[in-house]
Design a protein around this motif. Structure first.
Motif, PDB file in Angstrom:
ATOM      1  N   ASP A   1      -9.275   3.009   5.881  1.00 24.52           N
ATOM      2  CA  ASP A   1      -9.133   4.195   5.043  1.00 24.52           C
ATOM      3  C   ASP A   1      -9.973   5.342   5.589  1.00 24.52           C
TER       4      ASP A   1
ATOM      5  N   CYS B   1      -3.594  -0.017  -6.366  1.00 27.70           N
ATOM      6  CA  CYS B   1      -4.244   0.249  -5.089  1.00 27.70           C
ATOM      7  C   CYS B   1      -3.401  -0.346  -3.970  1.00 27.70           C
TER       8      CYS B   1
ATOM      9  N   ASN C   1      -4.391  -1.031  -0.989  1.00 23.30           N
ATOM     10  CA  ASN C   1      -5.184  -1.915  -0.134  1.00 23.30           C
ATOM     11  C   ASN C   1      -5.256  -3.331  -0.678  1.00 23.30           C
ATOM     12  N   CYS C   2      -5.722  -3.436  -1.929  1.00 22.18           N
ATOM     13  CA  CYS C   2      -6.006  -4.761  -2.476  1.00 22.18           C
ATOM     14  C   CYS C   2      -5.081  -5.146  -3.620  1.00 22.18           C
TER      15      CYS C   2
ATOM     16  N   CYS D   1     -11.078   3.035  -5.662  1.00 24.50           N
ATOM     17  CA  CYS D   1     -10.760   1.736  -6.247  1.00 24.50           C
ATOM     18  C   CYS D   1     -12.050   1.009  -6.583  1.00 24.50           C
TER      19      CYS D   1
ATOM     20  N   PHE E   1     -12.493  -2.027  -6.965  1.00 27.23           N
ATOM     21  CA  PHE E   1     -12.564  -3.362  -6.371  1.00 27.23           C
ATOM     22  C   PHE E   1     -12.845  -3.319  -4.874  1.00 27.23           C
ATOM     23  N   CYS E   2     -12.127  -2.467  -4.145  1.00 31.47           N
ATOM     24  CA  CYS E   2     -12.319  -2.435  -2.687  1.00 31.47           C
ATOM     25  C   CYS E   2     -12.958  -1.149  -2.198  1.00 31.47           C
TER      26      CYS E   2
ATOM     27  N   ALA F   1     -11.678   1.787  -1.865  1.00 29.31           N
ATOM     28  CA  ALA F   1     -10.795   2.682  -1.115  1.00 29.31           C
ATOM     29  C   ALA F   1     -10.625   4.006  -1.854  1.00 29.31           C
TER      30      ALA F   1
END
Length: 354
Positions: free
Chosen positions: A13, A69, A71-72, A87, A89-90, A92
């Motif tokens: 990213d 998201c 990504n995840c 995000c 969680f990750c 991003a």
């Protein structure tokens, strides 16, 4: 639609870098010039860099919206006014493009020119300068959070016409034989002016403290750029809660003060000035929706949270820090002692007792 900018070299990213003014991949240090990225009618960008997007979103009433998201695959639940975030969680950076289209699309943006590390150091130095703040606060080691936020503003172009009438006097004193003559002349003074004001800012977010945002000015409009979504990558952004028509009475009252001050300052050379009446008319010419950079600092001190704001372009910091009662008493005590000593010295020099 969720937009995330991907590095063409490693696929990581990319975020907006305030130092270079470009999109930056922190994994491989690849950069991309945002100004060369073309904007289409929906506000999206096209270039040699790739961006991934998801058109799926779910709305839960009028309070929150759900995005996915890329990504995840985590669910991003945001407030209705959020247009860019990260995000949870990750980590991003994501831009919610569907909230930046049509009437919600900004005209301009001033990109961040101070990054998070620079903002933290500047805030610590600012805390240490507080002469009347508690010693524990001055250490600046209790920063709870520092959020880079693009705050929505309306920038107004205004045309004004002002008139002012005042009763003025000019007093002169002179000797005439054995007499001292005081002569007072009276004047009726009229002033009028046609003034233009360009890009007067007013914050359009219901969450922001209006007085705090006003004190962050001025912003340097030489850095004003046509809006492009990549500038938001890695930061939080919100859309306006109030339209330009909603906020016009506020900017009208503010600019009326500017005009009145200008007219009053033009009446000079008199012994006294008494303003009799004033007439000020303000007409809007243009209003532009812009996103301006602000660092919001949450600071914990003695089980209470203090919020400060920093201009993300100039580094100016505003907010009300806690005050130390002991330092305040010592400061006033010092002033009193110095004043007492000066009075005593003057009395001694004059030959009087004390």
């Amino acid at each position: 639609m969720v937009v995330q900018y991907k590095c063409p070299c490693c696929g990581a990213d990319m975020k907006f870098d305030s130092i270079t003014g470009k999109l930056l991949c922190e994994s491989c240090s690849y950069t991309s010039d945002i100004d060369t990225m073309q904007r289409n009618q929906n506000g999206n960008t096209t270039s040699s860099e790739s961006y991934s997007n998801s058109t799926g979103s779910t709305s839960y009433g009028s309070q929150i919206n759900q995005y996915i998201c890329n990504n995840c695959g985590a669910v991003l639940i945001t407030e209705p006014d959020t247009t860019a975030t990260t995000c949870n969680f990750c980590g991003a950076p994501v831009v919610l493009a569907d909230r930046l289209s049509g009437e919600s699309s900004p005209h301009y943006v001033i990109p961040f020119q101070i990054n998070k590390e620079q903002a933290q150091e500047a805030f610590k130095k600012w805390c240490k300068k507080g002469r009347l703040t508690p010693a524990g606060f001055m250490t600046a080691d209790r920063i709870k959070s520092m959020t880079g936020l693009y705050v929505p503003f309306w920038l107004y172009d205004l045309q004004t016409n002002g008139e002012m009438n005042a009763a003025c006097t000019h007093v002169s004193t002179y000797e005439q034989g054995d007499y001292i003559v005081t002569e007072t002349k009276h004047y009726n003074v009229h002033r009028s002016a046609n003034l233009s004001y360009l890009k007067v800012p007013v914050d359009a977010s219901a969450k922001m403290n209006d007085q705090l945002m006003d004190k962050l000015e001025p912003f340097d409009y030489r850095s004003l750029k046509h809006f492009n979504m990549p500038y938001l990558a890695g930061y939080v952004a919100e859309k306006y809660n109030y339209t330009d028509k909603d906020l016009f009475p506020r900017v009208q009252a503010r600019v009326a003060n500017y005009v009145e001050t200008y007219l009053r300052s033009s009446i000079t050379g008199y012994s006294s000035v008494s303003v009799l009446d004033r007439r000020i008319h303000i007409r809007p010419r243009n209003a532009f929706y812009a996103l301006l950079p602000v660092w919001l600092v949450a600071y914990d001190y003695k089980d209470s949270e203090h919020v400060f704001a920093m201009n993300g372009q100039t580094g100016k910091i505003v907010g009300r820090p806690p005050l130390s009662k002991g330092k305040i008493f010592a400061w006033f005590g010092g002033i009193t002692a110095v004043s007492f000593a000066i009075i005593k010295i003057i009395a001694l020099l004059a030959g009087g007792g004390f």
